[in-house]
Design a protein around this motif. Structure first.
Motif, PDB file in Angstrom:
ATOM      1  N   GLY F 186       0.910  -1.042   0.112  1.00 18.11           N
ATOM      2  CA  GLY F 186       0.147  -0.186  -0.379  1.00 18.11           C
ATOM      3  C   GLY F 186       0.944   1.594  -0.216  1.00 18.11           C
ATOM      4  O   GLY F 186       0.098   2.542   0.205  1.00 18.11           O
ATOM      5  N   LEU F 187       2.287   1.132   0.266  1.00 19.13           N
ATOM      6  CA  LEU F 187       2.898   2.088   1.212  1.00 19.13           C
ATOM      7  C   LEU F 187       3.870   2.916  -0.667  1.00 19.13           C
ATOM      8  O   LEU F 187       4.327   3.783  -1.365  1.00 19.13           O
TER       9      LEU F 187
ATOM     10  N   LEU G  22      -2.878  16.634   6.129  1.00 24.60           N
ATOM     11  CA  LEU G  22      -2.393  14.748   5.228  1.00 24.60           C
ATOM     12  C   LEU G  22      -4.386  13.972   5.975  1.00 24.60           C
ATOM     13  O   LEU G  22      -4.290  13.287   4.727  1.00 24.60           O
ATOM     14  N   ARG G  23      -4.584  14.640   6.755  1.00 25.14           N
ATOM     15  CA  ARG G  23      -5.906  13.568   7.064  1.00 25.14           C
ATOM     16  C   ARG G  23      -6.561  14.183   6.326  1.00 25.14           C
ATOM     17  O   ARG G  23      -7.284  12.372   5.853  1.00 25.14           O
ATOM     18  N   PRO G  26      -5.727  12.969   1.057  1.00 24.18           N
ATOM     19  CA  PRO G  26      -5.085  11.657  -0.111  1.00 24.18           C
ATOM     20  C   PRO G  26      -6.982  10.776   0.072  1.00 24.18           C
ATOM     21  O   PRO G  26      -6.798  10.126  -1.245  1.00 24.18           O
ATOM     22  N   PHE G  27      -7.506  11.884   0.126  1.00 27.33           N
ATOM     23  CA  PHE G  27      -9.063  10.377  -0.097  1.00 27.33           C
ATOM     24  C   PHE G  27     -10.427  11.496  -0.237  1.00 27.33           C
ATOM     25  O   PHE G  27     -10.911  12.442   0.974  1.00 27.33           O
ATOM     26  N   LYS G  34     -14.144   5.637   1.330  1.00 26.67           N
ATOM     27  CA  LYS G  34     -13.399   6.434   0.653  1.00 26.67           C
ATOM     28  C   LYS G  34     -12.135   6.371  -0.653  1.00 26.67           C
ATOM     29  O   LYS G  34     -11.962   5.618  -0.491  1.00 26.67           O
ATOM     30  N   ASP G  36     -10.097   7.215  -3.106  1.00 23.33           N
ATOM     31  CA  ASP G  36      -8.558   6.797  -2.844  1.00 23.33           C
ATOM     32  C   ASP G  36      -7.831   7.426  -4.497  1.00 23.33           C
ATOM     33  O   ASP G  36      -7.252   6.423  -4.460  1.00 23.33           O
ATOM     34  N   ARG G  39      -4.558   7.610  -4.279  1.00 26.46           N
ATOM     35  CA  ARG G  39      -3.217   6.364  -5.114  1.00 26.46           C
ATOM     36  C   ARG G  39      -2.842   6.391  -6.606  1.00 26.46           C
ATOM     37  O   ARG G  39      -2.072   5.812  -6.443  1.00 26.46           O
ATOM     38  N   ARG G  42      -0.724   8.043  -7.509  1.00 17.24           N
ATOM     39  CA  ARG G  42       0.857   7.642  -7.420  1.00 17.24           C
ATOM     40  C   ARG G  42       1.222   6.545  -8.103  1.00 17.24           C
ATOM     41  O   ARG G  42       2.086   6.154  -7.890  1.00 17.24           O
TER      42      ARG G  42
ATOM     43  N   ALA H 146     -16.051   4.542  11.945  1.00 14.67           N
ATOM     44  CA  ALA H 146     -15.205   4.565  11.295  1.00 14.67           C
ATOM     45  C   ALA H 146     -14.797   3.736  10.352  1.00 14.67           C
ATOM     46  O   ALA H 146     -14.169   2.365  10.513  1.00 14.67           O
ATOM     47  N   TYR H 147     -14.530   3.346   8.497  1.00 12.49           N
ATOM     48  CA  TYR H 147     -15.131   2.862   8.042  1.00 12.49           C
ATOM     49  C   TYR H 147     -14.429   2.674   6.617  1.00 12.49           C
ATOM     50  O   TYR H 147     -13.876   4.277   6.871  1.00 12.49           O
ATOM     51  N   ILE H 149     -11.017   1.871   6.334  1.00 11.83           N
ATOM     52  CA  ILE H 149      -9.675   1.892   6.460  1.00 11.83           C
ATOM     53  C   ILE H 149      -8.912   1.026   6.154  1.00 11.83           C
ATOM     54  O   ILE H 149      -8.227   0.622   7.200  1.00 11.83           O
ATOM     55  N   GLY H 153      -3.729   1.495   2.381  1.00 12.54           N
ATOM     56  CA  GLY H 153      -4.217   2.418   2.566  1.00 12.54           C
ATOM     57  C   GLY H 153      -4.238   3.118   3.647  1.00 12.54           C
ATOM     58  O   GLY H 153      -4.966   3.936   4.404  1.00 12.54           O
ATOM     59  N   LEU H 154      -2.735   3.208   4.137  1.00 12.34           N
ATOM     60  CA  LEU H 154      -2.814   3.863   5.946  1.00 12.34           C
ATOM     61  C   LEU H 154      -3.064   5.169   5.906  1.00 12.34           C
ATOM     62  O   LEU H 154      -2.918   5.189   7.204  1.00 12.34           O
ATOM     63  N   HIS H 155      -2.296   5.909   5.299  1.00 12.24           N
ATOM     64  CA  HIS H 155      -2.778   7.176   5.026  1.00 12.24           C
ATOM     65  C   HIS H 155      -4.746   7.217   6.041  1.00 12.24           C
ATOM     66  O   HIS H 155      -4.663   8.618   6.525  1.00 12.24           O
ATOM     67  N   ARG H 156      -5.522   6.535   5.338  1.00 12.24           N
ATOM     68  CA  ARG H 156      -6.580   7.063   5.979  1.00 12.24           C
ATOM     69  C   ARG H 156      -7.013   6.042   7.272  1.00 12.24           C
ATOM     70  O   ARG H 156      -7.565   6.837   7.991  1.00 12.24           O
ATOM     71  N   ALA H 159      -5.070   8.626   9.330  1.00  9.68           N
ATOM     72  CA  ALA H 159      -6.248  10.843   9.548  1.00  9.68           C
ATOM     73  C   ALA H 159      -7.130  10.274  10.750  1.00  9.68           C
ATOM     74  O   ALA H 159      -7.916  11.352  10.780  1.00  9.68           O
ATOM     75  N   GLN H 160      -7.439   9.033  11.058  1.00 10.98           N
ATOM     76  CA  GLN H 160      -8.329   8.798  12.580  1.00 10.98           C
ATOM     77  C   GLN H 160      -7.413   8.523  13.524  1.00 10.98           C
ATOM     78  O   GLN H 160      -7.888   8.915  14.342  1.00 10.98           O
ATOM     79  N   CYS H 161      -6.448   9.838  13.436  1.00  9.82           N
ATOM     80  CA  CYS H 161      -5.459   9.803  14.649  1.00  9.82           C
ATOM     81  C   CYS H 161      -5.856  10.730  15.896  1.00  9.82           C
ATOM     82  O   CYS H 161      -6.086   9.367  17.758  1.00  9.82           O
ATOM     83  N   GLU H 162      -6.682  11.019  16.227  1.00 10.92           N
ATOM     84  CA  GLU H 162      -8.169  11.464  17.233  1.00 10.92           C
ATOM     85  C   GLU H 162      -8.562  10.328  17.754  1.00 10.92           C
ATOM     86  O   GLU H 162      -8.254   9.951  18.978  1.00 10.92           O
TER      87      GLU H 162
END
Lengths: 243, 243, 243, 243, 243, 243, 243, 243
Positions: F186-187, G22-23, G26-27, G34, G36, G39, G42, H146-147, H149, H153-156, H159-162
């Motif tokens: 994915g990266l 960042l958040r 990308p999607f 979501k 992407d 992606r 990329r 949260a769906y 993810i 696609g790790l960035h998705r 983005a849920q970091c909170e």
């Protein structure tokens, strides 16, 4: 991460440093392993080594590096050879032969809010239950261990009624048909972590039957970890017990 | 066989006849099946048809042929269509929709010496338990059926203590984790026949998990039959109950 | 239980004592196992130890404690080491190397009403059949053992016709394709307990193929126990034979 | 191939032609399939279509192309729709509903040297046995079909003793525990081709149990084909019967 | 059997004797095994011992008893210890270490009508192929063995074109993906007996993958025997080669 | 082939010679193996020996024969015994104990166009990763190896961002849950070859769980090789890296 | 990421914005999915929807959103209903019924450097092969599709010799015994991506047998994707073909 | 139980009454099910019906009986037919089609101390995640869902970091390779309950691959429930969240 970004903005650190920081800080590379001290700090947990598949020397070196950070250290699946090598460099570590653990406990603060009950169906399940017991203790929990209370003799289970009604979290180890977690979970109002063990023969398939049975528990307060994974069950129970 | 050989020696029958006798006597060939009336006579059991995979017409014809011998007749795994066809030619037969059985009972002599207890873990196991109940009754047994007494609520099981202490043979049906037979067997001093059912989802694998769990029962007074095989369990229990 | 409740009501014993009684009476705790003398008394059976996974010392201690109750004692899956340790403390116990059993028989009363026939398909199935034979004898049954009568040579089976027509219960051990129980069950009018053995290679999967085949027997008078479980089969057969 | 090389050397054909010849000759490309007329000629066998997964139209077109070569043609796993489409273009083809075959037989020369016996354990195995029967007949063999002779009633099998002692090759179809091929193979001195069928329920796993049992037959004169593969068994038997 | 019945009728033998005859004649009971000399005579085959699971002494005794009947004798799955014990009592027997066979060949009459080709995919499949080769030779066949011709190098297979076009029966041994039998069967017009071997690692599952692949061969002239069963393949091939 | 046919036509070689040429040229038969020098020449790859299941002597002889052709030679799954035997006859070969490889590198030409990144999840996956590394180097690739970057500590993976963004092909080794290839894929925008390893316990089933997980990767740029097949992954990666 | 950090340092964007960036960037979140876009940009690939398990409306909306970004769009596993809904909003999309794909191709630039050969063993494998073909074309590759060339008729494969020697990457689809990839890989010097298909019956286990066989390929230039995953194979092949 | 014993001693209730009390009180028998109101009271949980396998009428009757006790009621695995029947008798109940739940919420007291985060890998996992969400809400928890993810696609996910840093318990649903729980668990310091879903195709085996992967998670703060068991995960999470 936001902290890092703000530090960069205020120009206290350069972005190049930021990248370096992210890349290098969180672990220590000792040539054949990357030690994630950061991780145990982050989770407030001891540092842990899975000794299986590592040489006694490698295990001892990792153990010593971890010990240098001042917290508790635990090695699981350790043979006598692993233990000897570790204790040569870290003499205050202790080996539990049945549990196959080497533990260095410096901080015995009780962090769990209640008792973790560890029940096991038969005598042969004891090594797994002991691994869970050592792990839970190293992580600062009061534990109580009850053994040989399989479902074929319910009165032995009922005799544990005090423990059943007072423990905050349950770890239940069973091989063969793996029925004990369901029965316990039906009797208690607390979370039950089921550990299938590889005890049995023939169609027990080294714990697969117990794992499948536990997965299909008709009690909803049961979750399951891998076969013989006493460590994982205790780690998870410790997290719950701190809540 | 010795009887046959002696009849030949005394020249009451010719050896050619003997061979014919052996070849033709024990079953009736009706073109698409060979009816083994001899067999049910030999075992003192009703004649039985496994309707699955047979057309309604075939089932009805076999049923009628068997009925012509005067004993009890039982068809299992019968759909409404099978039942309609059978009852058109054999009006005194009765259909049990839940058990999927068509039964013709002429001889209601009680042959079993005690009660066969049929226990099932959940409501969804009832079709299998009912198949066992019908079969056991057609074979001349007193039965008692207790349902919805899964291991997650032991008090419901304990409430059956009278049945548990008086029945002569036990049939225990359970899906999902299949733990009930072990628990029952630990409470009683009688033989327990475990029937895994295909009840459950996900890792229950249509009864395979229950079957494996029962195979690994830690109680030695448990044996197991095929998934959903209520008929076989009752047949076996009937044999025991006549001893 | 009602007795206990009544004793409490009549104030012969205090409820606290009642709870204690329930909790302590039915088993003896020896530190690493809980001995359920009550259980064997309840079932009228000898006390049994599953030696696999126990050390020789543990096995010997449990054996001695059980022997102290005066009944028959049986250890299964015992190695020579287990046997030596047991016989050091209980000299009158006897080791059967093929069956891997250590047995102490004080009460040789015949409790079974008929003969238990133990049949096995090949020479390699003998250890399992022997375990069944020792178990059945310790439990007070007359047994008869017939070996090497696999389905590829039916005449060898037919030669056992006297045993086939007189035994009250059958234990049939087979590995590989596991067909013998079906064939035997078709010839006899008695219950057949099938024991899959781990004999075979390749796609026999250590007895799984035999187990599955026996589960699918087209003869309804067959139930199945775990792979290589000669003990369980004999225990179950003994219960039937006492009926 | 040597012939081709020599033809090239003697300059009767150009190497380019040779390559073309190799590439084009052995099959006919009809857009969605490549018909290998060459293959059936090479083996002296009829041309065969596996209808499952092909549309009725595709099946009919392939059938017609094959019929144009003048030999026998056989379609297996054919539904009524397949059959209708084929018979619309090839009216002399015949549909066997139970066997799910469409067969065009122009050459009825008997090519097999003896009788192929096709035995099946139960009525439900008949579709597979019929597929074998049709296939064997199209390939020029005398066949004899015996049904409903499962191992639970050996006398029904023994009643076939004439067939058992005279057939040159055996095809034995069985589902459930799959024991019949072993028993038959023990009685006869001829090759036995075992066909597991998907008949059964629960732990029969759609024929897998029967397949595994047959694989582990203790009789060495048994080989096995895929589940429900009546066609393959008959094809193989035909090859043997021509030797 | 008819012969026996007629003898009884003509009073040449008494029925009691007849029963005795049936019961005792066809095999010799040596205490731990029943030797079925009758069987090998009936099939015109050598007598065979499966040594795995038998002690060297048992193997040697059975071997000697069989040798006393004057025909060929073959022990399979024999270790060096088995071989030493056998050769101590039967010095003319020969041990083949790779094939793990001990063979006593007195009758070298060629009974097969053609050549049996034994092909194997890799060098590691050789022990299985050798077992097949020894078995086929003891049973009076000409054999030809070709090795290391896996499907990844088709030219090595094509180089065997003479053998491919002349052999009467094929035994094809392969582990890993088990593709060789399909490819060979597509090239020849003769029966192919596929032997999956336990050669491989990881997802080869000790031969299960090869077994399944062979079961699904798209060539209809393939049947399959158990994993590593070189003996069974050769036994079956010998039967065909005598037709 | 066309070349051969033309040579024949122009009568430069006789057709008989042509057949001989085809049959004999491509491999060298050394009695117990057929060496396919032609194959490695054809693919431009080193010659490779799979040592498992071969004796040290056989391995050494094959190695020496291959070395005689002047290219690179690689033996995989080699024990110390294999290595000693090989180095006795080919002293310039080198043994890598962790990777279990013996390699003879004469031609160190860099043939790959970019870097092959070899990532592994844990320390225990290193032997598989090393096998891949040695193989890739022998085949003329620049490689970079990153270890101990399992998915439970993503920052360790992110710290490899330079490698992630520059490598041309990725080999990712992981046992247990086998999640790393999905995350890496994915990266990156490059092909990822996933290698399940047999690292783990219980329900890891010696790598089967990892294999299945990788098969179901939600990243489309992932393909999978057999469990522990570091060699195959590197061979495939080398082919790609030469494109 | 470094770019982002530098932008923050130079105070062109605030750290809060950075986190937001960042958040969110990308999607695109459309309520139930979501998207992407980032992606596919990329990786330089079209945007792809897996339609199975999505409603026609959801599929159409996602398709339209993706189409709004101007690149190629591909939906796989699409039914006629999915296709109708998509084409209602995106009329220029095209449905391929056999491949179950809806494709919108705006950019037909050839990006692959060579031809991707897609071979399939039987007619029934065509849907999977077609999915691969459509995918590869949408991604800008020249493809060539060859069908019905199973290993039972090698001459059909050999007839493809031109394709075999010229293609840059191979995708080989096969069900049943899954042998074709090994055979092809042995003939070519290019990477082979094997796709097991769910074609077959009985012991093919819906493609599992083919998957296992391919995993065990004796040719090292083979990697494997999931059963019926024509899309994944073509995506991977496209990546290689661009190198 | 002690309370009961004391009441008996003090003669407030008779022992006969005590036995009756134990036997009858804890559940209500409605003919086809035994409702354990006691149990939900004991655990402080809503009453729950598993609707699968029950008729709409049965479901509605059980639902109404439960509703009569005044607490919250939840039916899971309910079809539209189940919902219609329930709402006919209990109009205030609400149906959630995606989650397949019927819920009656009277008591909306927040009992959980923190937020339960429910994450799911793909859109197709939503039904399972919704079942968890409804269950958790009925049990008095704040939840956040949260769906889409997945780990590709790790960035998705980042983005849920909170949510990742604030939730008290995590439920993570994933099919296919089941990697998301491991990755999430590595990022958070809270317990993670993993739910394998049956989403995927081919070698996903209806969720078995995801289940096995989760069982082998390298993060120790992960436990697992049955495939698609969103209800069980939420029930367990609720218990933890109340601690």
């Amino acid at each position: 991460m936001k902290t890092l970004l703000e530090a960069i903005r205020e120009q206290r650190i350069a972005p190049e440093e930021g990248v370096e920081y992210l890349r290098k800080l969180p672990f220590e590379d000792i040539g054949f392993a990357k030690l994630d001290h950061h991780r145990s700090l982050r989770h407030g947990m001891p540092e842990v080594i899975y000794a299986a598949g590592k040489s006694p020397e490698e295990t001892a070196e990792i153990f010593a590096r971890m010990a240098a950070h001042g917290g508790n250290v635990l090695a699981t699946r350790a043979t006598q050879e692993h233990a000897d090598a570790v204790m040569a460099t870290t003499p205050s570590a202790e080996y539990n032969q049945r549990a196959r653990t080497v533990a260095l406990v410096r901080d015995a603060t009780e962090r769990g809010k209640g008792t973790i009950a560890i029940l096991c169906a038969g005598t042969s399940d004891l090594p797994v239950a002991e691994e869970a017991a050592v792990t839970a203790r190293v992580m600062g929990n009061r534990i109580e261990l009850a053994y040989d209370i399989g479902v074929a003799g319910l009165h032995r289970l009922v005799a544990q009624c005090e423990l059943l009604s007072t423990a905050r979290v349950f770890i239940v180890c069973a091989g063969m048909e793996g029925a004990l977690p369901s029965v316990v979970a039906g009797l208690v109002g607390a979370p039950v972590i089921a550990v299938p063990t590889s005890v049995g023969y023939g169609a027990s398939f080294q714990g697969v039957t117990a794992l499948l049975a536990m997965m299909n528990s008709c009690s909803p307060n049961v979750t399951v970890v891998n076969i013989d994974n006493g460590f994982g069950a205790a780690y998870f129970a410790s997290m719950i017990n701190r809540l």
